[in-house]
Design an enzyme around this catalytic site. Sequence first.
Site, PDB file in Angstrom:
ATOM      1  N   GLY A 128       0.789  -1.224   0.000  1.00 18.55           N
ATOM      2  CA  GLY A 128       0.000   0.000   0.000  1.00 18.55           C
ATOM      3  C   GLY A 128       0.821   1.273   0.000  1.00 18.55           C
ATOM      4  O   GLY A 128       0.286   2.352  -0.201  1.00 18.55           O
ATOM      5  N   CYS A 155     -27.461  -9.769 -16.102  1.00 21.11           N
ATOM      6  CA  CYS A 155     -26.921  -9.467 -17.423  1.00 21.11           C
ATOM      7  C   CYS A 155     -27.933  -9.883 -18.493  1.00 21.11           C
ATOM      8  O   CYS A 155     -28.454 -10.995 -18.468  1.00 21.11           O
ATOM      9  CB  CYS A 155     -25.589 -10.205 -17.627  1.00 21.11           C
ATOM     10  SG  CYS A 155     -24.937 -10.044 -19.304  1.00 21.11           S
ATOM     11  N   CYS A 178     -26.006 -12.788 -20.809  1.00 18.71           N
ATOM     12  CA  CYS A 178     -25.666 -14.111 -20.309  1.00 18.71           C
ATOM     13  C   CYS A 178     -26.436 -14.485 -19.051  1.00 18.71           C
ATOM     14  O   CYS A 178     -26.304 -15.582 -18.536  1.00 18.71           O
ATOM     15  CB  CYS A 178     -24.163 -14.230 -20.054  1.00 18.71           C
ATOM     16  SG  CYS A 178     -23.630 -13.385 -18.560  1.00 18.71           S
ATOM     17  N   CYS A 190     -22.700  -7.588 -18.734  1.00 16.88           N
ATOM     18  CA  CYS A 190     -21.478  -7.723 -17.944  1.00 16.88           C
ATOM     19  C   CYS A 190     -20.442  -6.734 -18.467  1.00 16.88           C
ATOM     20  O   CYS A 190     -20.247  -6.615 -19.673  1.00 16.88           O
ATOM     21  CB  CYS A 190     -20.887  -9.118 -18.083  1.00 16.88           C
ATOM     22  SG  CYS A 190     -21.925 -10.410 -17.430  1.00 16.88           S
ATOM     23  N   CYS A 241     -18.567 -12.750 -19.695  1.00 19.21           N
ATOM     24  CA  CYS A 241     -19.868 -12.870 -20.362  1.00 19.21           C
ATOM     25  C   CYS A 241     -19.786 -13.900 -21.500  1.00 19.21           C
ATOM     26  O   CYS A 241     -20.627 -14.788 -21.605  1.00 19.21           O
ATOM     27  CB  CYS A 241     -20.273 -11.503 -20.905  1.00 19.21           C
ATOM     28  SG  CYS A 241     -22.030 -11.324 -21.227  1.00 19.21           S
TER      29      CYS A 241
END
Lengths: 256, 289
Positions: free
Chosen positions: B29, B237, B240, B262, B268
């Site tokens: 970080g 979605c 899909c 998606c 997808c």
Amino acid sequence: MTPLLQVENIAKMYGARIGCTDVSFDLYPGEVMGIVGESGSGKSTLLNCLAGHLTPDSGAVRFDTRAEGLRDTVTMSEPERRMLGRTDWAFVHQHARDGLRMNVSAGGNVGERLMAVNARHYGEIRGKAIDWLGRVEISEDRIDDRPTAFSGGMQQRLQIARNLVTGPRLVFMDEPTGGLDVSVQARLLDLLRGLVREMGLSAIIVTHDLAVVRLLADRLMVMKDGHVIEAGLTDQVLDDPQHAYTQLLVSSVLQV
Amino acid sequence: MSDYNFAYLDEQTKRMIRRAILKGLAIPGYQVPFASREMPMPYGWGTGGVQVSAAVLTPDDTFKVIDQGADDTTNAVSIRRFFQKTAGVAVTEETGEASVIQTRHRIPEAALREDQILVYQVPIPEPLRFLEPSEVETRKMHSLEEYGLMHVKLYEDISQHGAIATSYAYPVKVEGRYVMDPSPIPKFDNPKLEMAGIQLFGAGREQRIYAVPPWTRVVSLDFEDYPFEATKADHACDLCGAEDSYLDELIVDDAGGRMFMCSDTNYCATRRKAGHVGAQGVPYAEDAA
């Protein structure tokens, strides 16, 4: 009784020029100390040295910490000093803009110090912010307004609320009433006097306005050219000034 | 291929970037400054991510680039072709087959493995930047762990919108120490930051590299009474039928018609190949895409 703040031979030079030199005093809990003097007399330099914003060239500033008693804040580590700066100390700037975040709402400004000491409950933070806005006479429905939408006097009161919310024991004030008109000044002084008495705060107030120290301060230091030339009880110094400069200062106040 | 050094950058530059990456991995970080080079693309197009990718790529790697989840947008295509040309590495659109994935603003839906590296393009690495303009001050705040200001931003969100309205670049605390900007990924992706793969973040203009090693604790900042929530459009979605993926909303006509799909195109397509069909979808055909 241990003093809350013990200042010993503080000196700060700007090159060859004197910022302030040879300043010593003790401040006891609940006491308000005024520092007066003309522009350039070193009073702001002294205040910044005491509050840790400037590093003095020599001398010691011992603060009675909650955990370990008297500690020299000049030699303590920066994290410790900054921790003091957001818990036991408060600093009220002359210009509210220096002490506030102008792009953050009033509630966020008051809440910042709480969040800086790990308050993580929104409801409680907001509750405290509302409480403190009330104490400095800002109505609750202004809590989500930014300080830019506030008048000068309100900004100054908001700055005070933001500083006092964590229950500090020592407040440094640099010309807290500077730039405000007289009626707003009077209200602010009244408010400050109430808060200082009610919370048992100790305070160091730098000002060039003798009326402010007459009203707020228990003790007074008069500075000129970086030196303390006279010190004593406020009424004593103002009513019976000994030093020529103090006499000049007292007699310069306009009588209406 | 022989016209370029492998992966465009010279070896000294790659060593310098690798040192920054290793330091970043050692201090999760923490933003490591590095001497960012001019790249043959404008700032904001992924110059930081490209330099990190160039430093970690080996000739055996398989490379994938996504832009907001998609493999076929300008940014993704141009960076993929850049490394095809300058490194000659194999490229793929399959998340599972890639060993290095460079991404802009998304984490793939499919969970990454320990042998995969995810490289993020970062516009502004400093999470405190919009609250504190001074770099000197923000560095001090990081080193002294003074992060109260970050919560002031979340406080402002709640007081204005009634909820934490920050929906992307949502600040996180890494391994209980540094507060980090996870780049502008939607906050839906934040829980995925604790993953098996190595995550490297490159900011070219700002000259910073930071990293999250595998299985590092990454906590999204929040309030006790307003806990962090990973949000997405409340829909499945339309192509899909997936209900667990992050969705893009697409306006399809002037009469208010819209569809959700998606944002991760590979996820997808994989689902459609497997026979899933959404509300407005058609069965998958090899040449239809």
